[in-house]
Design an enzyme around this catalytic site. Structure first.
Site, mmCIF file in Angstrom:
data_model
loop_
_atom_site.group_PDB
_atom_site.id
_atom_site.type_symbol
_atom_site.label_atom_id
_atom_site.label_comp_id
_atom_site.label_asym_id
_atom_site.label_seq_id
_atom_site.Cartn_x
_atom_site.Cartn_y
_atom_site.Cartn_z
ATOM 1 N N ASP A 170 0.972 -1.173 -0.162
ATOM 2 C CA ASP A 170 0.051 -0.233 -0.187
ATOM 3 C C ASP A 170 0.932 1.370 0.002
ATOM 4 O O ASP A 170 1.777 1.245 -0.390
ATOM 5 C CB ASP A 170 -1.172 0.582 0.951
ATOM 6 N N PRO A 205 -0.239 4.374 -8.346
ATOM 7 C CA PRO A 205 -0.601 4.746 -9.394
ATOM 8 C C PRO A 205 -2.116 5.827 -8.615
ATOM 9 O O PRO A 205 -2.184 6.698 -8.813
ATOM 10 C CB PRO A 205 -1.018 4.413 -10.662
ATOM 11 N N ASP A 231 -10.856 2.372 -3.141
ATOM 12 C CA ASP A 231 -10.764 0.986 -2.898
ATOM 13 C C ASP A 231 -12.436 1.073 -3.211
ATOM 14 O O ASP A 231 -13.452 1.948 -3.069
ATOM 15 C CB ASP A 231 -11.494 1.670 -0.995
HETATM 16 C C1 GLA Z 1 -5.692 1.487 1.620
HETATM 17 C C2 GLA Z 1 -6.421 0.117 0.570
HETATM 18 C C3 GLA Z 1 -7.061 -0.708 0.192
HETATM 19 C C4 GLA Z 1 -6.596 -1.626 1.670
HETATM 20 C C5 GLA Z 1 -6.617 -0.553 3.365
HETATM 21 C C6 GLA Z 1 -6.047 -1.151 4.374
HETATM 22 O O1 GLA Z 1 -7.429 2.155 1.103
HETATM 23 O O2 GLA Z 1 -6.376 1.208 -0.628
HETATM 24 O O3 GLA Z 1 -7.059 -1.504 -0.158
HETATM 25 O O4 GLA Z 1 -5.847 -2.398 1.892
HETATM 26 O O5 GLA Z 1 -5.731 0.644 2.683
HETATM 27 O O6 GLA Z 1 -5.905 -0.222 5.687
#
Ligand code: GLA
Length: 427
Positions: A170, A205, A231
């Site tokens: 991440d 990205p 997300d």
């Molecule tokens: C970000 C990522 C998610 C998830 C959360 C976890 O928002 O984009 O897919 O992994 O962190 O905290």
């Protein structure tokens, strides 16, 4: 390792790997050269459904613990998921203890993962599956657990020693675009240097977009898949916005996808609460067209037979996993209908038609076959099978003919077109 020495290390490693980088370019492959993800990764990932639930006292069945992943691994084998192709059982954020150990290594939360990640990996491997884990390029994970910044080598080594097979990396809490880019590259090389095959799933990205247009050619050289957009949530608004983003940016992103490197529109939320049946069909069909990693985030202990059938649909999975590895794209949008298409191996094509209208009933749509597949999908004729919403042989069509479908509001009709000549060649 602090930043300064890390930068020096990056230079050193890039220098060491320079001949390899040149070779990649010469071969024209331009994909992360780890031999992995030749087709989009398939598996299960905890985040959308289970998030950062660490309260195992109140909610022992849905907290992030080894038990959750062991149960999912068991079900993936016993309920046909593994046979359908789902292979990676993936841990997301919130698996870690709040501190590194005395040697600077990440450690799993001892209450929730009493056997540690190595034992969990052994268990998952004993089922013939693979284990994915999560870390962050910055100082902290998005949920506030220890980040990998300054510890890339140690963390890569730790994951390899534990027997991890995929890393979702991440991009939260990174203090500059340079650290972000350097960190993603460095970790890719660090994983390669462990000698273990570890799929590298990036969000590079996504975290670049607010500042810079990402260099996808570069990203593909380092990552097996990469998130571009926000997300996914368990809602139709969310799935729609991902599709909209993807089609609006298709000129930049479609051409970079291929064996070894894929655009990742995030998890499948089929089998949860937020999508109607037609919307679940749309997610499955379009994730197949987009050559997306198929990472389900649902509860395999409680899933409807209908959702299970959809997620395990072998014809749709075959489109997603097609060995040609070309991502599909939106061909047109007219009168609140979208047509998407994807070239497949053996000159076949997949075509998805979405009804965007959210009022009224099913709508008819007539499409001329000559307009599909750059004019060649059905030339001089083709056999058409409807795969979704239900499988149906539609028969043989001439190039000059049209096909009429009916599409439910927010739903999708997915077709597979097989060229006539190809079938003759086969006989
Ligand atoms: C970000 C990522 C998610 C998830 C959360 C976890 O928002 O984009 O897919 O992994 O962190 O905290």
């Amino acid at each position: 390792m602090k930043l300064k020495s890390q930068d020096q290390w990056l230079g050193y490693v890039l220098a060491l790997h320079f001949p390899t980088l040149v070779l990649w370019r010469d071969l024209g492959a331009m994909a992360l050269d780890n031999g992995l993800a030749r087709t989009p990764t398939m598996g299960w990932l905890h985040w959308e459904r289970f998030m950062c639930n660490v309260d195992c006292r109140e909610e022992p069945d849905s907290c992030i613990s080894e038990q959750l992943f062991m149960q999912m691994a068991e079900l993936m084998v016993s309920d046909g998921w593994k046979d359908a192709g789902y292979e990676y059982v993936c841990i997301d954020d919130c698996w870690m203890a709040p501190q590194r150990d005395s040697l600077g290594r990440l450690q799993a939360d001892p209450q929730r993962f009493p056997g540690g990640i190595r034992r969990l990996a052994n268990y998952v491997h004993s089922k013939g599956l693979k284990l994915g884990i999560y870390a962050d390029v910055g100082n902290k994970t998005c949920a506030g657990y220890p980040g990998s910044f300054g510890y890339y080598d140690i963390d890569a080594q730790t994951f390899a020693e534990w027997g991890v097979d995929l890393l979702k990396f991440d991009g939260c809490h990174c203090d500059s675009i340079k650290h972000l880019a350097d960190g993603y590259k460095y970790m890719s090389l660090a994983l390669n240097r462990t000698g273990r095959s570890i799929v590298y799933s990036c969000e590079w990205p996504l975290y670049m977009w607010p500042f810079h247009k990402p260099n996808y050619t570069k990203i593909r050289q380092y990552c097996n898949h990469w998130r571009n957009f926000a997300d996914v949530y368990d809602s139709w608004e969310s799935v729609k916005s991902i599709l909209e983003w993807t089609s609006s940016n298709q000129e930049k992103i479609v051409k970079v996808a291929g064996p070894g490197g894929w655009n990742d529109p995030d998890m499948l939320v089929i089998g949860n609460f937020g999508l109607s049946w037609d919307q679940q069909i749309t997610q499955m069909a379009l994730w197949a067209i987009m050559a997306a990693p198929l990472l389900m985030s649902n509860d395999l202990r409680h899933i409807s037979p209908q959702a299970k059938t959809l997620l395990q649909d072998k014809d749709v999975i075959a489109i997603n996993q097609d060995p040609l590895g070309k991502q599909g794209y939106r061909l047109r949008k007219e009168n609140n209908i979208e047509v998407w298409e994807r070239p497949l191996s053996n000159l076949a094509w997949a075509v998805a038609m979405r009804n965007l209208q959210e009022i009224g009933g099913p709508r008819s749509y007539i499409i001329s076959l000559a307009s599909l597949g750059q004019g060649v999908a059905c030339n001089p004729g083709c056999f058409i099978t409807q795969l979704l919403p239900v499988k149906m042989q539609l028969g043989f069509y001439e190039w000059t003919s049209s096909i009429k479908t009916r599409i439910n509001p927010t739903g999708t009709v997915l077709l597979r077109l097989e060229g006539k000549n190809r079938l003759h060649q086969k006989a």
